[in-house]
Design a protein around this motif. Structure first.
Motif, mmCIF file in Angstrom:
data_model
loop_
_atom_site.group_PDB
_atom_site.id
_atom_site.type_symbol
_atom_site.label_atom_id
_atom_site.label_comp_id
_atom_site.label_asym_id
_atom_site.label_seq_id
_atom_site.Cartn_x
_atom_site.Cartn_y
_atom_site.Cartn_z
ATOM 1 N N ASN A 1 37.345 41.305 41.258
ATOM 2 C CA ASN A 1 36.750 40.669 42.427
ATOM 3 C C ASN A 1 36.494 39.190 42.097
ATOM 4 O O ASN A 1 36.746 38.740 40.977
ATOM 5 C CB ASN A 1 35.465 41.382 42.847
ATOM 6 N N GLY B 1 35.183 41.217 47.084
ATOM 7 C CA GLY B 1 33.977 41.994 46.788
ATOM 8 C C GLY B 1 32.765 41.511 47.556
ATOM 9 O O GLY B 1 31.659 42.018 47.364
ATOM 10 N N THR C 1 28.769 40.567 42.180
ATOM 11 C CA THR C 1 29.092 41.921 42.639
ATOM 12 C C THR C 1 28.768 42.895 41.520
ATOM 13 O O THR C 1 29.113 42.648 40.358
ATOM 14 C CB THR C 1 30.597 42.038 42.995
#
Length: 344
Positions: free
Chosen positions: A131, A343, A180
């Protein structure tokens, strides 16, 4: 503490040490300024002495008819001019010590950041760049590692503050905006190509980042060589503009080769994942735009008669495209495509 939490702790620690390194590099540059002033004063005194010697030889030659100070064509000899783009003044011991301290701090900060990336990868049992947060931290680690390897060999302490500062900014934004939680990959990313395609991409970005910093310094150095300032600063202690330009070109060449592989590997992966090598996805398009801009820079740089400053502007535009590809293409809904793996 689990590995994901330990990775975050190492990341925060690396930011603290990077901050100290940034201050250390700034301290180092401050020590280079007096050395520049001393070197310029010495060069001015030497020029005055040479001019006085020439005038004396001309007067003696005019009195005894010799050609000591006058050439056969009747032209007087002149002292060699001071080359503004010549070797940088020798560093003082204080400056070298400060640079060494800052570089050691950078080694430590980069080691902590690499450890953070590795621990996050072990925690999720996959390559840790699935991500935007993970890619940003891995790319920052690549920039730090590349700089550390090159700086020790080439004595690039003067470049440190211009590398460590953007690394700090990227890490800060990653934690504040892109963070994330560690988790599983999306199905489309579960491929061995993730470890190949993405890792080569952030290695290319690392070289482009260092080249961008050197290119900016080249433009400033060249301008100050053409119009020497009344009060010199650390810029005058840097290598000549010609040397900086050659360094930026070499770094961009390595980045361009890696980015070419990134483009080809991405197409092969797209064929396996989506059944086609090319589908005009925004990420695909911008990857190709970046390659095209840097290819234009390489062509311009190799073309005789093209101003190197204009070629450098093309390279800087290429890095702007890299930033757009990472930020706007991933975050703005206008560029929504098949590469929606931020993400966020």
């Amino acid at each position: 503490m689990n590995l994901a939490a330990a990775a975050n702790a190492a990341l925060y620690s690396s930011m603290i040490v990077y901050t100290l390194a940034m201050l250390g590099f700034t301290w180092h540059l401050a020590a280079r300024v007096p050395q520049v002033t001393t070197a310029r004063a010495g060069a001015s005194a030497e020029t005055v002495r040479q001019s006085a010697d020439v005038r004396e030889r001309v007067l003696v030659g005019a009195g005894d008819g010799s050609s000591d100070g006058v050439g056969r064509a009747g032209t007087t000899s002149h002292p060699a001019s001071t080359d503004a783009g010549g070797p940088a003044p020798a560093e003082s011991l204080r400056s070298r010590q400060r640079g060494s301290i800052a570089l050691m701090l950078t080694y430590l900060a980069t080691a902590l950041l690499v450890a953070s990336v590795v621990m996050r990868g072990v925690a999720v049992s996959r390559p840790p760049w699935g991500n935007m947060f993970e890619f940003a931290t891995a790319a920052a680690a690549a920039v730090g590692a590349a700089y550390c390897l090159l700086a020790k060999r080439n004595r690039w302490e003067w470049l440190g503050v211009f590398i460590v500062t953007p690394v700090l900014l990227v890490l800060g934004l990653s934690l504040a905006v892109l963070y994330t939680e560690a988790g599983e990959l999306m199905p489309a990313l579960k491929s061995y190509w993730l470890g190949i395609h993405v890792s080569v991409a952030f290695l290319a970005v690392a070289f482009f980042t260092i080249a961008f910093a050197v290119g900016m310094l080249y433009l400033v150095r060249r301008r100050r060589e053409q119009k020497p300032p009344a009060r010199p600063n650390f810029i005058e202690s840097l290598p000549s503009s010609a040397a900086l330009e050659r360094t930026a070109y070499s770094l961009n060449m390595v980045g361009f080769i890696l980015w070419t592989f990134t483009l080809i590997a991405g197409a092969i992966w797209a064929k396996q994942a989506w059944g086609a090598y090319w589908q005009w996805d925004p990420k695909e398009v911008w990857t190709f735009v970046i390659w095209t801009v840097y290819a234009a820079y390489m062509h311009s740089r190799a073309t005789a008669g093209v101003d190197l400053r204009k070629s450098t502007y093309i390279a800087l535009a290429g890095f702007v495209c890299v930033i757009i590809n990472f930020t706007l293409v991933n975050l703005v809904s206008t560029f929504v495509g098949m590469h929606n793996y931020s993400g966020m």
